[in-house]
Design a protein around this motif. Structure first.
Motif, PDB file in Angstrom:
ATOM      1  N   LEU A  56      -9.684   5.481   2.747  1.00  0.00           N
ATOM      2  CA  LEU A  56      -9.902   4.175   3.367  1.00  0.00           C
ATOM      3  C   LEU A  56     -10.935   3.355   2.608  1.00  0.00           C
ATOM      4  O   LEU A  56     -10.802   2.140   2.462  1.00  0.00           O
ATOM      5  N   GLU A  57     -11.993   4.033   2.125  1.00  0.00           N
ATOM      6  CA  GLU A  57     -13.017   3.321   1.361  1.00  0.00           C
ATOM      7  C   GLU A  57     -12.445   2.784   0.055  1.00  0.00           C
ATOM      8  O   GLU A  57     -12.774   1.671  -0.369  1.00  0.00           O
ATOM      9  N   ILE A  58     -11.578   3.559  -0.580  1.00  0.00           N
ATOM     10  CA  ILE A  58     -10.946   3.104  -1.816  1.00  0.00           C
ATOM     11  C   ILE A  58     -10.062   1.888  -1.543  1.00  0.00           C
ATOM     12  O   ILE A  58     -10.055   0.929  -2.316  1.00  0.00           O
ATOM     13  N   ILE A  59      -9.343   1.930  -0.422  1.00  0.00           N
ATOM     14  CA  ILE A  59      -8.450   0.817  -0.084  1.00  0.00           C
ATOM     15  C   ILE A  59      -9.246  -0.462   0.197  1.00  0.00           C
ATOM     16  O   ILE A  59      -8.949  -1.530  -0.361  1.00  0.00           O
ATOM     17  N   PHE A  60     -10.271  -0.350   1.061  1.00  0.00           N
ATOM     18  CA  PHE A  60     -10.973  -1.547   1.519  1.00  0.00           C
ATOM     19  C   PHE A  60     -12.107  -1.989   0.594  1.00  0.00           C
ATOM     20  O   PHE A  60     -12.516  -3.160   0.641  1.00  0.00           O
ATOM     21  N   LYS A  61     -12.616  -1.084  -0.245  1.00  0.00           N
ATOM     22  CA  LYS A  61     -13.727  -1.443  -1.115  1.00  0.00           C
ATOM     23  C   LYS A  61     -13.351  -1.559  -2.585  1.00  0.00           C
ATOM     24  O   LYS A  61     -14.142  -2.064  -3.390  1.00  0.00           O
ATOM     25  N   VAL A  62     -12.166  -1.065  -2.940  1.00  0.00           N
ATOM     26  CA  VAL A  62     -11.743  -1.127  -4.345  1.00  0.00           C
ATOM     27  C   VAL A  62     -10.407  -1.860  -4.482  1.00  0.00           C
ATOM     28  O   VAL A  62     -10.321  -2.910  -5.127  1.00  0.00           O
ATOM     29  N   LEU A  82       0.821  -1.208   0.000  1.00  0.00           N
ATOM     30  CA  LEU A  82       0.000   0.000   0.000  1.00  0.00           C
ATOM     31  C   LEU A  82       0.859   1.264   0.000  1.00  0.00           C
ATOM     32  O   LEU A  82       0.569   2.221  -0.731  1.00  0.00           O
ATOM     33  N   LEU A  83       1.902   1.269   0.826  1.00  0.00           N
ATOM     34  CA  LEU A  83       2.783   2.437   0.880  1.00  0.00           C
ATOM     35  C   LEU A  83       3.456   2.680  -0.468  1.00  0.00           C
ATOM     36  O   LEU A  83       3.524   3.820  -0.948  1.00  0.00           O
ATOM     37  N   LEU A  84       3.938   1.632  -1.088  1.00  0.00           N
ATOM     38  CA  LEU A  84       4.595   1.779  -2.387  1.00  0.00           C
ATOM     39  C   LEU A  84       3.615   2.269  -3.450  1.00  0.00           C
ATOM     40  O   LEU A  84       3.946   3.145  -4.265  1.00  0.00           O
ATOM     41  N   PHE A  85       2.413   1.728  -3.437  1.00  0.00           N
ATOM     42  CA  PHE A  85       1.420   2.091  -4.457  1.00  0.00           C
ATOM     43  C   PHE A  85       0.884   3.505  -4.258  1.00  0.00           C
ATOM     44  O   PHE A  85       0.767   4.267  -5.223  1.00  0.00           O
ATOM     45  N   GLU A  86       0.573   3.842  -3.017  1.00  0.00           N
ATOM     46  CA  GLU A  86      -0.064   5.131  -2.745  1.00  0.00           C
ATOM     47  C   GLU A  86       0.900   6.310  -2.854  1.00  0.00           C
ATOM     48  O   GLU A  86       0.479   7.440  -3.063  1.00  0.00           O
ATOM     49  N   THR A  87       2.185   6.061  -2.696  1.00  0.00           N
ATOM     50  CA  THR A  87       3.150   7.172  -2.726  1.00  0.00           C
ATOM     51  C   THR A  87       3.927   7.273  -4.037  1.00  0.00           C
ATOM     52  O   THR A  87       4.739   8.172  -4.201  1.00  0.00           O
ATOM     53  N   GLN A  88       3.669   6.365  -4.972  1.00  0.00           N
ATOM     54  CA  GLN A  88       4.493   6.320  -6.179  1.00  0.00           C
ATOM     55  C   GLN A  88       4.297   7.525  -7.092  1.00  0.00           C
ATOM     56  O   GLN A  88       5.230   7.993  -7.742  1.00  0.00           O
ATOM     57  N   ARG A 122      -7.380   1.685 -13.896  1.00  0.00           N
ATOM     58  CA  ARG A 122      -7.375   3.036 -13.324  1.00  0.00           C
ATOM     59  C   ARG A 122      -8.770   3.657 -13.358  1.00  0.00           C
ATOM     60  O   ARG A 122      -9.115   4.481 -12.517  1.00  0.00           O
ATOM     61  N   GLY A 123      -9.572   3.249 -14.333  1.00  0.00           N
ATOM     62  CA  GLY A 123     -10.933   3.789 -14.424  1.00  0.00           C
ATOM     63  C   GLY A 123     -11.775   3.456 -13.207  1.00  0.00           C
ATOM     64  O   GLY A 123     -12.614   4.254 -12.779  1.00  0.00           O
ATOM     65  N   VAL A 124     -11.534   2.276 -12.635  1.00  0.00           N
ATOM     66  CA  VAL A 124     -12.279   1.870 -11.439  1.00  0.00           C
ATOM     67  C   VAL A 124     -11.914   2.772 -10.266  1.00  0.00           C
ATOM     68  O   VAL A 124     -12.795   3.220  -9.509  1.00  0.00           O
ATOM     69  N   LEU A 125     -10.630   3.061 -10.112  1.00  0.00           N
ATOM     70  CA  LEU A 125     -10.186   3.932  -9.025  1.00  0.00           C
ATOM     71  C   LEU A 125     -10.700   5.352  -9.220  1.00  0.00           C
ATOM     72  O   LEU A 125     -11.148   6.010  -8.268  1.00  0.00           O
ATOM     73  N   GLU A 126     -10.637   5.848 -10.464  1.00  0.00           N
ATOM     74  CA  GLU A 126     -11.109   7.208 -10.742  1.00  0.00           C
ATOM     75  C   GLU A 126     -12.613   7.325 -10.517  1.00  0.00           C
ATOM     76  O   GLU A 126     -13.094   8.356 -10.042  1.00  0.00           O
ATOM     77  N   ALA A 127     -13.351   6.269 -10.846  1.00  0.00           N
ATOM     78  CA  ALA A 127     -14.797   6.279 -10.616  1.00  0.00           C
ATOM     79  C   ALA A 127     -15.110   6.357  -9.130  1.00  0.00           C
ATOM     80  O   ALA A 127     -16.012   7.097  -8.705  1.00  0.00           O
ATOM     81  N   ALA A 128     -14.359   5.600  -8.332  1.00  0.00           N
ATOM     82  CA  ALA A 128     -14.568   5.632  -6.878  1.00  0.00           C
ATOM     83  C   ALA A 128     -14.239   7.009  -6.310  1.00  0.00           C
ATOM     84  O   ALA A 128     -14.948   7.520  -5.433  1.00  0.00           O
ATOM     85  N   GLU A 129     -13.163   7.617  -6.804  1.00  0.00           N
ATOM     86  CA  GLU A 129     -12.785   8.945  -6.326  1.00  0.00           C
ATOM     87  C   GLU A 129     -13.821   9.990  -6.729  1.00  0.00           C
ATOM     88  O   GLU A 129     -14.145  10.894  -5.944  1.00  0.00           O
TER      89      GLU A 129
END
Length: 235
Positions: free
Chosen positions: A148-154, A53-59, A134-141
């Motif tokens: 936290l919702e993006i992490i645990f639900k997506v 998570l740290l590597l992905f979220e801070t890249q 990436r479209g799934v993440l952008e849709a959630a955002e």
């Protein structure tokens, strides 16, 4: 030809003297290997998720703090993935002595197992996150989901098959690591194969220990394959 037959017969006889096998000791060593493997896998699973998570979220973050975190975590991962395990466990003996109070036995082997495997699994977790559309993440955002919702639900649900496959691969590697740890006193089937099999010239003991390790690996692989099929929504 006669010489070859005699040599083959001698080798066969070496591996069929099962009377020299102490089955109670084999069972005890198997339990030690399973204990080290299971305890390490549980710790590696959660620690690897954090690393991934740290590597992905801070890249792709532009803030200085995120860049520093990314570089530090990546450095930690790259360093400990590069050190051969047999060397790593020796280097960590003072650390193990400090936190466990001893440098022999199954419990003493766990810190090195965790430190060796967590970076590897963390990279697998990061790779699983990268494979998410990436479209799934952008849709959630865009729908106002919190981090936290993006992490645990997506992130976690979408990458679950990759995570399960990754922890299966890591668990199998950890079984192999326990065998190496056993050579320097951590116990388990590796210790049994080395001390009672190799050093005492009892090849049957080594053979039995190897077969039991293979059985553990097969069980892990089959279980992992079943779990991947059950959590993969594409199948």
């Amino acid at each position: 030809m006669i010489w070859n037959v005699n040599v083959g017969q001698n080798i066969f006889e070496q591996y069929t003297e099962f009377s020299e096998v102490n089955w109670l000791r084999v069972w005890a060593a198997t339990k030690e290997t399973v204990f080290m493997s299971f305890a390490s896998v549980v710790a590696v699973f959660f620690l690897g998720l954090v690393i991934g998570l740290l590597l992905f979220e801070t890249q792709e973050q532009k803030s200085l703090f995120s860049k520093i975190i990314n570089r530090l975590v990546a450095f930690f991962v790259n360093v400990f993935r590069s050190i051969p395990f047999i060397i790593l466990i020796v280097l960590l003996l003072p650390f193990t002595k400090e936190i466990v109070g001893r440098i022999t036995g199954p419990v003493a082997g766990i810190p090195a197992l965790i430190i060796a495997a967590a970076p590897f699994f963390g990279r697998l977790v990061e790779t699983g996150f990268r494979e998410i559309d990436r479209g799934v993440l952008e849709a959630a955002e865009s729908m106002g989901a919190s981090k936290l919702e993006i992490i645990f639900k997506v992130l976690l649900p979408e990458s679950l098959p990759s995570i399960v496959a990754g922890i299966t691969t890591t668990a199998i590697s950890l079984v192999g690591y326990t065998a190496m740890a056993g050579v320097i006193g951590a116990g388990g089937l590796g210790n049994l194969a080395y001390l009672e099999g190799f050093q005492r010239s009892q090849p049957t003991v080594t053979l039995v220990a190897t077969v039991f390790i293979l059985i553990i690996v097969f069980i892990i692989q089959i279980t992992g394959d079943i779990l991947v099929k059950n959590v993969d929504k594409r199948s």
